[in-house]
Design a protein around this motif. Structure first.
Motif, PDB file in Angstrom:
ATOM      1  N   ASN A   1      -1.895   9.476  -2.866  1.00 11.43           N
ATOM      2  CA  ASN A   1      -2.515   9.516  -1.531  1.00 11.43           C
ATOM      3  C   ASN A   1      -4.011   9.852  -1.573  1.00 11.43           C
ATOM      4  O   ASN A   1      -4.517  10.654  -0.788  1.00 11.43           O
ATOM      5  CB  ASN A   1      -1.792  10.524  -0.625  1.00 11.43           C
ATOM      6  N   THR A   2      -4.736   9.194  -2.491  1.00 13.34           N
ATOM      7  CA  THR A   2      -6.191   9.402  -2.575  1.00 13.34           C
ATOM      8  C   THR A   2      -6.967   8.424  -1.691  1.00 13.34           C
ATOM      9  O   THR A   2      -8.176   8.346  -1.788  1.00 13.34           O
ATOM     10  CB  THR A   2      -6.650   9.247  -4.028  1.00 13.34           C
TER      11      THR A   2
ATOM     12  N   GLN B   1       1.403   1.834  -3.571  1.00  7.65           N
ATOM     13  CA  GLN B   1       0.180   2.268  -4.234  1.00  7.65           C
ATOM     14  C   GLN B   1      -0.185   3.700  -3.839  1.00  7.65           C
ATOM     15  O   GLN B   1      -0.755   4.453  -4.631  1.00  7.65           O
ATOM     16  CB  GLN B   1      -0.977   1.323  -3.883  1.00  7.65           C
ATOM     17  N   ALA B   2       0.142   4.102  -2.616  1.00 11.58           N
ATOM     18  CA  ALA B   2      -0.138   5.476  -2.182  1.00 11.58           C
ATOM     19  C   ALA B   2       0.661   6.472  -3.034  1.00 11.58           C
ATOM     20  O   ALA B   2       0.175   7.574  -3.342  1.00 11.58           O
ATOM     21  CB  ALA B   2       0.189   5.624  -0.703  1.00 11.58           C
ATOM     22  N   GLN B   3       1.891   6.089  -3.361  1.00 15.02           N
ATOM     23  CA  GLN B   3       2.679   6.963  -4.224  1.00 15.02           C
ATOM     24  C   GLN B   3       2.090   7.033  -5.622  1.00 15.02           C
ATOM     25  O   GLN B   3       2.010   8.097  -6.251  1.00 15.02           O
ATOM     26  CB  GLN B   3       4.136   6.446  -4.289  1.00 15.02           C
TER      27      GLN B   3
ATOM     28  N   ASP C   1      -6.899   6.128   2.319  1.00 13.42           N
ATOM     29  CA  ASP C   1      -6.300   5.847   3.629  1.00 13.42           C
ATOM     30  C   ASP C   1      -6.485   4.370   3.936  1.00 13.42           C
ATOM     31  O   ASP C   1      -7.510   3.766   3.556  1.00 13.42           O
ATOM     32  CB  ASP C   1      -6.973   6.669   4.733  1.00 13.42           C
TER      33      ASP C   1
ATOM     34  N   THR D   1     -10.822  11.841  -3.159  1.00 20.92           N
ATOM     35  CA  THR D   1      -9.638  11.828  -2.275  1.00 20.92           C
ATOM     36  C   THR D   1      -9.977  11.225  -0.903  1.00 20.92           C
ATOM     37  O   THR D   1      -9.211  11.389   0.046  1.00 20.92           O
ATOM     38  CB  THR D   1      -9.093  13.259  -2.089  1.00 20.92           C
TER      39      THR D   1
ATOM     40  N   LEU E   1       0.821  -1.211   0.000  1.00 19.50           N
ATOM     41  CA  LEU E   1       0.000   0.000   0.000  1.00 19.50           C
ATOM     42  C   LEU E   1       0.856   1.261   0.000  1.00 19.50           C
ATOM     43  O   LEU E   1       0.431   2.317  -0.487  1.00 19.50           O
ATOM     44  CB  LEU E   1      -0.934  -0.010   1.212  1.00 19.50           C
ATOM     45  N   GLN E   2       2.061   1.167   0.551  1.00 20.95           N
ATOM     46  CA  GLN E   2       2.957   2.332   0.506  1.00 20.95           C
ATOM     47  C   GLN E   2       3.310   2.685  -0.930  1.00 20.95           C
ATOM     48  O   GLN E   2       3.358   3.861  -1.302  1.00 20.95           O
ATOM     49  CB  GLN E   2       4.217   2.047   1.328  1.00 20.95           C
TER      50      GLN E   2
END
Length: 617
Positions: free
Chosen positions: A460-461, A454-456, A463, A499, A451-452
């Motif tokens: 960061n859309t 994928q967040a990039q 949580d 978001t 997930l880290q």
């Protein structure tokens, strides 16, 4: 012995089949015997008590006839009614009272009182006495106050009727008394009183023949419950206070019997002009049924001896019958523990021996099939799992990623270093292909690294949240269980225009003693079309682990790949297949809709714990 064993059931059945009829026979026989004894005793005692009633009625009739001599002696009654008071009448009075006393052997004394001259005369054992200017005796007045002027005084110690102690001293004895008013017939004018005291021995002579002393009890009562006679001398002359006695019952049911307080009561009513008595005989059941009880004790001893023989024979027969079955069960238990090479030897030539031989042949066939099919199938499954892991396991890239991370730190790019480090964690996690299982904690750490990255990618859309019970983090699951479930969110559920995306990974014990765990991956994405979700749940529900020599029950059609609807289904089916193989079929998965939008994937399975405790996430 266990209840569900054949041996226990056989012994129990044989004991019931022998004990129940025997005990039932004894109970029925005892009941029939006691009932017959009671009926016969009641009949015989009714006859005996009726004879006693007749004798007592005749006895009271004799007392009544003796008291009527004041009327039947014409000369005496003529002088008494005319009020003569001279020496001649006094002599005649003595003679009349002596005749009354002599008419019955058990009359103790006779008392006469004349109202006009207030004179009392007493003849006790043929000794006459008289008093002048005397009031009538109180007891005589009390018991003649009501009714027709006749009353029976209950048993008491004899009195002197107001006379002083005689020189000819007579001790007090137990008597019962008849008191009668004398009228100037045909009118109702009272001219005197007559009292006759009768010794209690007269009743004893009649009643003592009606019962067994020290075994049975007998009572002679009047309507007020006063005891005229009883085998218990302490009750004579007293009012009876026993639980079984009710005056109204004996008055309304003069003759009959009833049972109470472990005794049988037989009663007869005696109705005469001078007294109304009830004769009651009490027979304790212990005495009445003594012969039946003695026979019952003998029968019980014989039954106990028979039961010892029956139990011994039952156990011996049952052991011989069930020994081959127990041996066969032991063979089956050894096979169940994994010893497929157990040496099965038939111990009998009956049907159980035939079953043992068939079981031995079946085990030989199973062992041959395992050698040819099952081991090969296990190898194929291992290769399938390694092939799935190899999809994200480019080993050669690991060293390159480490070099890139070092370069990023040198160029002061920590963000790039974190991304490369996360990717390296994923690489290392997938490198150990010889380990097909991991703890749930390790799986979650792998998902965090994924997930880290994928967040990039998605700026960061979304949580990510982790709601895991601490006790679930050390359970073992197949590797790559969570990532395919999380990956579905980015393939099908993430809305890049929003978001506020949310992804939650949960785990909890449904039944901790049985090791039943629930793992949930939930998002608030676009969700899954209803028809697609129904179809996918049907595929997941119909899936079961492959068995040696048997293909899977479900294969996705080629049309699913063409339309693109099977991309998520392939990942879920793959994950569920590995979970069922890992848990021996004790796993299931289904997809749910989340309100107002989103998808929830729920896994329920039986798991094992790793030895590492106390892991937090």
């Amino acid at each position: 012995m266990r209840w569900n064993s054949i041996r226990t059931k056989l012994i129990t059945f044989m004991l019931i089949a022998t004990i129940v009829p025997t005990v039932a026979t004894m109970i029925i026989s005892y009941s029939y015997t006691t009932d017959s004894l009671k009926k016969r005793a009641i009949q015989e005692n009714h006859q005996l008590i009726f004879q006693g009633k007749t004798n007592l009625a005749n006895f009271l009739e004799n007392i009544n006839r003796a008291s009527l001599m004041v009327y039947t002696d014409f000369e005496f009654f003529r002088q008494l009614s005319r009020g003569y008071d001279d020496y001649t009448f006094e002599s005649y009075s003595y003679i009349t009272l002596q005749n009354i006393a002599a008419s019955m052997r058990d009359i103790w004394q006779v008392y006469l009182y004349r109202n006009e001259v207030k004179r009392a005369t007493l003849v006790i054992q043929n000794v006459p006495r008289r008093l002048h200017d005397e009031e009538p005796n109180g007891s005589a007045l009390e018991y003649t106050r009501d009714g027709d002027g006749i009353g029976m005084q209950p048993t008491h110690l004899s009195q002197t009727y107001g006379f002083a102690t005689s020189p000819y001293y007579f001790p007090s004895v137990q008597v019962f008394s008849l008191h009668r008013k004398i009228y100037r017939v045909p009118s109702k004018e009272e001219i005197g009183l007559l009292s006759i005291d009768v010794k209690l021995d007269a009743l004893a002579a009649i009643i003592d023949q009606l019962y067994q002393r020290d075994k049975e009890h007998i009572y002679l009562l009047n309507d007020d419950g006063n005891v005229f006679y009883s085998d218990d001398r302490r009750l004579i002359g007293q009012r009876l206070h026993e639980g079984w006695y009710t005056s109204s019952h004996f008055q309304s049911n003069g003759n009959g019997h009833f049972e109470k307080d472990d005794a049988i009561f037989i009663h007869e009513r005696i109705d005469t002009p001078i007294a109304n008595w009830t004769l009651v005989k009490q027979i304790p059941k212990s005495y009445l049924l003594r012969e039946a009880n003695r026979a019952a004790v003998i029968n019980m001893m014989l039954i106990a001896l028979s039961l010892v023989v029956i139990i011994a024979a039952t156990i011996i027969v049952s052991l011989r019958i069930t020994k081959p079955i127990s041996q066969l069960v032991r063979y089956i238990n050894q096979v169940q523990t994994g010893n497929l090479r157990v040496d099965i030897q038939p111990v009998s030539n009956d049907e159980i021996g035939v079953v043992s031989k068939r079981f031995r042949n079946m085990m030989d066939m199973i062992n041959n099939l395992i050698l040819r099919e099952y081991q090969l199938e296990i190898a194929n499954k291992t290769n399938q799992l390694k092939a799935l892991q190899a999809q994200i396991n480019p080993h050669f890239m690991n060293n390159a990623l480490q070099s890139i991370g070092t370069q990023a730190l040198q160029l002061n790019a920590p963000h790039i270093y974190k991304l490369v480090t996360a990717l390296a964690k994923m690489m290392r996690y997938s490198m150990y292909t010889d380990q097909s299982t991991a703890t749930l904690h390790e799986e979650i750490e792998h998902v965090k690294a994924y997930l880290q990255l994928q967040a990039q990618r998605f700026e960061n859309t979304f949580d990510a949240a982790y709601e895991n019970e601490a006790a679930t983090l050390n359970v073992l699951v197949p590797k790559m269980t969570l990532q395919p479930l999380v990956e579905n969110y980015f393939k099908h559920g993430l809305d890049r225009g929003l978001t506020s995306g949310k992804l939650i990974v949960r785990s909890r014990f449904i039944d901790e003693p049985d090791g039943l765990i629930e793992i949930t991956v939930e998002d608030n994405g676009r969700g899954m079309p209803l028809q697609h979700r129904i179809k996918l749940n049907e595929k997941l529900r119909e899936l079961y682990p492959e068995q040696p020599g048997v293909s899977t029950t479900h294969v996705l059609s080629r049309n699913d790949f063409v339309t693109g609807e099977a991309s998520s289904g392939i990942g879920l089916v793959n994950v569920l297949t590995r979970l069922k193989l890992f848990s021996g079929g004790n796993a299931n998965m289904h997809v749910e809709a989340v309100e107002p939008q989103g998808t929830r994937i729920v896994i329920q399975m039986k798991v094992e714990r790793d030895n590492n405790e106390g892991i937090d996430c």
